[in-house]
Write a protein that holds these residues in place. Structure first.
Motif, short mmCIF file in Angstrom:
data_model
loop_
_atom_site.label_atom_id
_atom_site.label_comp_id
_atom_site.label_asym_id
_atom_site.label_seq_id
_atom_site.Cartn_x
_atom_site.Cartn_y
_atom_site.Cartn_z
N GLY A 1 0.73 -1.08 0.09
CA GLY A 1 0.13 0.11 -0.08
C GLY A 1 0.85 1.44 0.01
O GLY A 1 1.95 1.23 -0.38
N VAL A 2 0.21 2.39 0.27
CA VAL A 2 0.90 3.60 0.35
C VAL A 2 1.89 3.59 1.16
O VAL A 2 3.14 4.20 1.26
N SER A 3 1.75 3.10 2.34
CA SER A 3 2.80 2.86 3.41
C SER A 3 3.95 1.99 3.26
O SER A 3 5.27 2.36 3.35
N GLY A 4 3.80 0.85 2.30
CA GLY A 4 4.84 0.09 1.62
C GLY A 4 5.66 1.07 0.66
O GLY A 4 6.95 0.89 0.71
N ALA A 5 4.87 1.57 -0.14
CA ALA A 5 5.84 2.54 -1.20
C ALA A 5 6.67 3.65 -0.33
O ALA A 5 7.79 4.00 -0.76
N ALA A 6 6.03 4.18 0.70
CA ALA A 6 6.83 5.16 1.45
C ALA A 6 8.04 4.25 2.22
O ALA A 6 9.19 5.04 2.48
N THR A 7 7.82 3.30 2.64
CA THR A 7 8.98 2.54 3.27
C THR A 7 10.17 2.39 2.35
O THR A 7 11.33 2.50 2.76
N ALA A 8 9.72 2.12 0.93
CA ALA A 8 10.83 1.85 0.01
C ALA A 8 11.42 3.17 -0.11
O ALA A 8 12.83 3.31 -0.20
N VAL A 9 10.58 4.18 -0.20
CA VAL A 9 11.39 5.44 -0.52
C VAL A 9 12.18 5.81 0.72
O VAL A 9 13.36 6.33 0.58
N LEU A 10 11.66 5.58 1.83
CA LEU A 10 12.57 5.96 3.22
C LEU A 10 13.90 5.09 3.09
O LEU A 10 14.88 5.81 3.58
N GLY A 11 13.65 3.93 2.59
CA GLY A 11 15.00 3.03 2.71
C GLY A 11 16.15 3.65 1.81
O GLY A 11 17.25 3.76 2.07
N GLY B 1 17.90 17.56 7.37
CA GLY B 1 18.69 18.35 8.35
C GLY B 1 18.54 18.23 9.62
O GLY B 1 17.74 17.44 10.23
N ALA B 2 18.82 19.38 10.29
CA ALA B 2 18.52 19.56 11.74
C ALA B 2 17.28 19.65 12.12
O ALA B 2 16.73 19.28 13.21
N GLN B 3 16.35 20.26 11.29
CA GLN B 3 14.86 20.65 11.60
C GLN B 3 14.27 19.35 11.30
O GLN B 3 14.17 19.00 10.14
N PRO B 4 13.57 18.81 12.28
CA PRO B 4 13.05 17.46 11.95
C PRO B 4 11.56 17.56 11.46
O PRO B 4 11.12 16.67 10.94
N TRP B 5 11.05 18.84 11.33
CA TRP B 5 9.81 19.05 10.46
C TRP B 5 9.98 19.09 9.14
O TRP B 5 9.64 20.26 8.58
N ASP B 6 10.50 18.12 8.39
CA ASP B 6 10.83 18.06 7.06
C ASP B 6 10.07 16.98 6.42
O ASP B 6 9.28 16.36 6.86
N MET B 7 10.35 17.12 4.82
CA MET B 7 9.79 15.95 4.23
C MET B 7 10.28 14.42 4.48
O MET B 7 9.53 13.51 4.43
N ALA B 8 11.47 14.37 5.03
CA ALA B 8 12.04 13.17 5.51
C ALA B 8 11.22 12.56 6.82
O ALA B 8 10.80 11.34 6.63
N SER B 9 10.68 13.35 7.59
CA SER B 9 9.94 12.94 8.75
C SER B 9 8.55 12.79 7.91
O SER B 9 7.81 11.67 8.52
N ASN B 10 7.98 13.36 6.96
CA ASN B 10 6.66 13.03 6.49
C ASN B 10 6.71 11.65 5.80
O ASN B 10 5.85 10.98 5.93
N VAL B 11 7.81 11.43 5.11
CA VAL B 11 7.93 10.04 4.37
C VAL B 11 7.83 8.96 5.29
O VAL B 11 7.07 7.89 5.33
N ALA B 12 8.74 9.22 6.57
CA ALA B 12 8.68 8.21 7.78
C ALA B 12 7.41 7.95 8.34
O ALA B 12 6.98 6.98 8.58
N LEU B 13 6.61 8.89 8.41
CA LEU B 13 5.14 8.92 9.07
C LEU B 13 4.45 8.14 8.24
O LEU B 13 3.94 7.22 8.69
N VAL B 14 4.44 8.58 6.85
CA VAL B 14 3.53 7.75 6.14
C VAL B 14 3.85 6.23 6.01
O VAL B 14 3.13 5.27 5.82
N ALA B 15 5.11 5.93 6.18
CA ALA B 15 5.63 4.52 6.04
C ALA B 15 5.34 3.83 7.29
O ALA B 15 5.84 2.52 7.38
N GLY B 16 4.99 4.58 8.38
CA GLY B 16 4.67 3.77 9.78
C GLY B 16 5.80 4.04 10.61
O GLY B 16 5.80 2.91 11.68
N GLN B 17 6.95 4.52 10.19
CA GLN B 17 8.14 4.53 11.03
C GLN B 17 8.20 5.63 12.36
O GLN B 17 7.24 6.52 12.05
N ASP B 18 9.10 5.52 13.21
CA ASP B 18 9.10 6.53 14.24
C ASP B 18 9.66 7.65 13.49
O ASP B 18 10.98 7.89 14.03
#
Length: 502
Positions: A225-235, A322-339
Motif C-alpha cells: 500500500g501507500v505505507s509500503g511505497a513510502a517505506t521503500a522511499v524511506l529506505g 537536516g537539523a530541523q525534523p519537521w521536514d519531508m524526510a519525517s513526512n515520508v517516515a510517518l506515512v511509512a509507519g516509522q518512528d
C-alpha cells in the motif's frame, strides 16, 4: 493555577444554535465517517435535523392539547381531540421524512464505500498488469521517448522568453482551475488513487501476478500500500544519507531538556498562562509555526492533569534530513509507519511536560502535525481524550479509539491526498472547498497549495463550531472543555533538533 474539573456538555445542557444559511460566502461542508455510513452535504443533514425538530414540536404540542382537553366542555374537547390527532399525524409524517433523508445519506455512504472497495480491487489488477506491460515495453519505447523529450526541450529553449511566458499563461488559463490547476478536487481525488495503486504497478513490474497483487494489497491482506511505497522511499533516502527517523533533542526556552531533565537551570520550566480551549477553532488557532513546532498546555484538576498538545506542519524551507525534523524526510517516515524524528520530538515534549500513561491528552495537528497527532493518539501511550487534525495526510491512518476525533480537509488540498484512498475510520471527516469561486476564502488564493493554507483551515474550523448538524455537535461537544469556562493552565513551547551522527 486554578484547578477545575473538565466538564463535557451533554445534549440536554446544550444551547440550541441556529443553522447558518449557506451563501456564496461558504462552500458546503460534507460530513462522512465517524463509524457510520453517512456521507452527505451539510444542507441535507440540516434539513433532516429541521424535520426531526419539527416532529418533536408537533408531538409536544399534541401532549399540551391533551392536557387542556380535561378542563374544557365536551364540544370543545371533541375539537381538541381532532387537533391532537392531526398534530400526532403530522409529527409521524415529519419523522418519516427525516428518516427518509437519513436513509438517503446512509445509502450514499454505503454506495461510496462499496464502489470504492470494488474499484480498488479492480485497480490493483489493472495496476499490476500495467506495471508488467510497462516494464516490458519500457526498454523498447524509452529511447524514442528520451529523443522526443530532448527535441521538445531544445525547441523550448530556442523560444524567446516572452513567448515561453505567453505559452505558460495560455496553458494555465485553459487548464481546469485556471492558475491553480493542481487545486481541483477531481485532480486531488485522482492523485489519491494513483498513489494507492502505484505499489500494485511496482509489484506487477517485477513479475508478481495480478491476482496475487490484489490479494496482498489494502483490500486483501494489507501487506502492500501507500505505507509500503513510502517505506521503500524511506529506505532509499536513508541509503543516501537522509535521516527521517534520526533521534532528536527537544529544548524549552533555550535549554536542552535531555541534559537538564526537563527544567532550565535545574528549576521549574519557564511557561506562560493560558485558558483552556473551548472549541475546535480555538485549538486550530493555537497550532504553532515550525520554528517552535510543539506547544503543550497543562491543566491541573481534581482528576489529575489534562494536556493539550498542538503540532505544527512541515517547514518547506529546511534542508531535507537536516537539523530541523519537521521536514519531508519525517513526512515520508510517518506515512511509512516509522518512528519519525518529528514524532519522537512530540513524545519527548509531552514527557518533559509531565504527561504519563494515565494522563488525559487531546492532540491537535496541522499537515505533518496531524499525521503525528493521529499516530500518537492511537498509540495507547496516553489516555487520549480527543483528536483534531486539519490538512493532514492521515487517510491511511485509521482512527479506531474510543474518543472524539474530527478530521478537517479541503477537497482541493493536495496534502491529505498524499496518503492515498481513505481507510475506514471512527473519526468524523469534514470536507469543504476552500477555493470555490465566489467564496470568501478563495479571495487572493494563488499557488498549488493555496487550499492547504492554515488560515483557511482556521476559517473552516470556525464553521465546524458554528454548525448545528447533530453529527458535528456531538463530536465537538464531546471534546474536553467544550463551551468554554475551563481551567487556567500553563503553556510550554518546544523546539526540536536532530542529533547529528557521531
Amino acid at each position: 493555577m486554578t484547578e477545575a474539573a473538565w466538564p463535557v456538555t451533554t445534549p440536554a445542557d446544550r444551547e440550541p444554535r441556529a443553522q447558518p444559511a449557506l451563501t456564496t460566502e461558504d462552500a458546503p461542508l460534507i460530513i462522512r465517517g465517524a463509524g457510520t455510513t453517512v456521507v452527505a452535504p451539510e444542507a441535507l443533514l440540516a434539513r433532516r435535523d429541521a424535520l426531526r425538530a419539527a416532529s418533536s414540536v408537533c408531538s409536544d404540542q399534541a401532549l399540551r392539547v391533551r392536557g387542556v382537553r380535561a378542563s374544557v366542555d365536551a364540544s370543545l374537547a371533541l375539537d381538541l381531540e381532532h387537533d391532537e390527532r392531526a398534530l400526532l399525524t403530522l409529527a409521524e409524517d415529519l419523522a418519516w421524512l427525516a428518516a427518509a433523508v437519513q436513509s438517503v445519506a446512509e445509502v450514499a455512504g454505503q454506495t461510496e464505500r462499496t464502489l470504492g472497495s470494488w474499484l480498488e480491487r479492480l485497480g490493483a489488477h489493472y495496476g499490476a498488469a500495467a506495471g508488467w506491460l510497462g516494464s516490458r515495453l519500457g526498454l523498447v519505447i524509452l529511447p524514442g521517448l528520451l529523443t522526443g523529450a530532448g527535441m521538445i526541450a531544445a525547441g523550448w529553449r530556442l523560444l524567446p522568453h516572452e513567448h515561453r511566458e505567453a505559452l505558460v499563461a495560455t496553458a494555465l488559463g485553459a487548464a481546469p482551475g485556471g492558475d491553480r490547476p493542481l487545486s481541483e478536487p477531481q485532480l486531488v481525488e485522482a492523485m489519491r488513487w494513483v498513489l494507492t495503486l502505484v505499489d500494485d504497478a511496482a509489484l506487477g513490474a517485477v513479475g508478481v501476478p495480478p491476482p496475487l497483487v490484489a490479494a496482498l494489497g489494502e483490500t486483501g491482506l494489507g501487506l502492500s500500500g501507500v505505507s509500503g511505497a513510502a517505506t521503500a522511499v524511506l529506505g532509499l533516502a536513508t541509503l543516501a544519507g537522509v535521516r527521517g527517523t534520526a533521534p532528536v533533542r527537544v529544548e524549552l526556552a533555550g535549554t536542552d531538556l535531555r541534559r537538564s531533565g526537563g527544567a532550565p537551570d535545574g528549576g521549574a520550566p519557564a511557561a506562560t498562562a493560558s485558558a483552556a480551549p473551548g472549541s475546535v477553532a480555538e485549538r486550530v488557532h493555537r497550532i504553532p509555526d515550525p520554528s517552535a513546532p510543539v506547544r503543550v498546555e497543562r491543566y491541573d484538576g481534581p482528576a489529575g492533569p489534562h494536556f493539550e498538545v498542538y503540532i505544527a506542519g512541515t517547514d518547506s524551507t529546511v534542508e531535507l534530513g537536516g537539523a530541523q525534523p519537521w521536514d519531508m524526510a519525517s513526512n515520508v517516515a510517518l506515512v511509512a509507519g516509522q518512528d519519525a524524528s518529528s514524532m519522537q520530538a512530540v513524545r519527548s515534549a509531552l514527557e518533559a511536560a509531565g504527561a504519563t500513561a494515565d494522563s488525559s491528552v487531546v492532540f491537535t495537528g496541522y499537515s505533518q502535525g496531524g499525521a503525528i497527532a493521529t499516530r500518537l493518539a492511537e498509540s495507547g501511550q496516553w489516555a487520549t481524550a480527543g483528536l483534531v487534525t486539519v490538512g493532514s495526510p492521515s487517510g491511511d491512518l485509521p482512527v479506531l479509539g474510543d474518543y472524539p476525533a474530527i478530521v478537517i480537509e479541503h477537497r482541493e488540498d493536495l496534502v491529505p491526498g498524499l496518503s492515498g484512498v481513505r481507510r475506514e475510520t471512527e473519526a468524523l471527516v469534514v470536507q469543504s472547498e476552500a477555493l470555490r469561486a465566489g467564496t470568501a476564502s478563495a479571495a487572493g488564493a494563488t499557488g498549488a497549495l493555496a487550499a492547504h493554507d492554515l488560515d483557511r483551515y482556521r476559517a473552516t474550523a470556525e464553521r465546524v463550531d458554528s454548525s448545528a448538524i447533530d453529527e458535528l455537535r456531538t463530536r465537538v461537544d464531546a471534546l474536553p472543555g467544550s463551551g468554554g469556562g475551563g481551567a487556567e493552565g500553563t503553556v510550554l513551547r518546544f523546539t526540536a533538533t536532530r542529533i547529528p551522527p557521531p
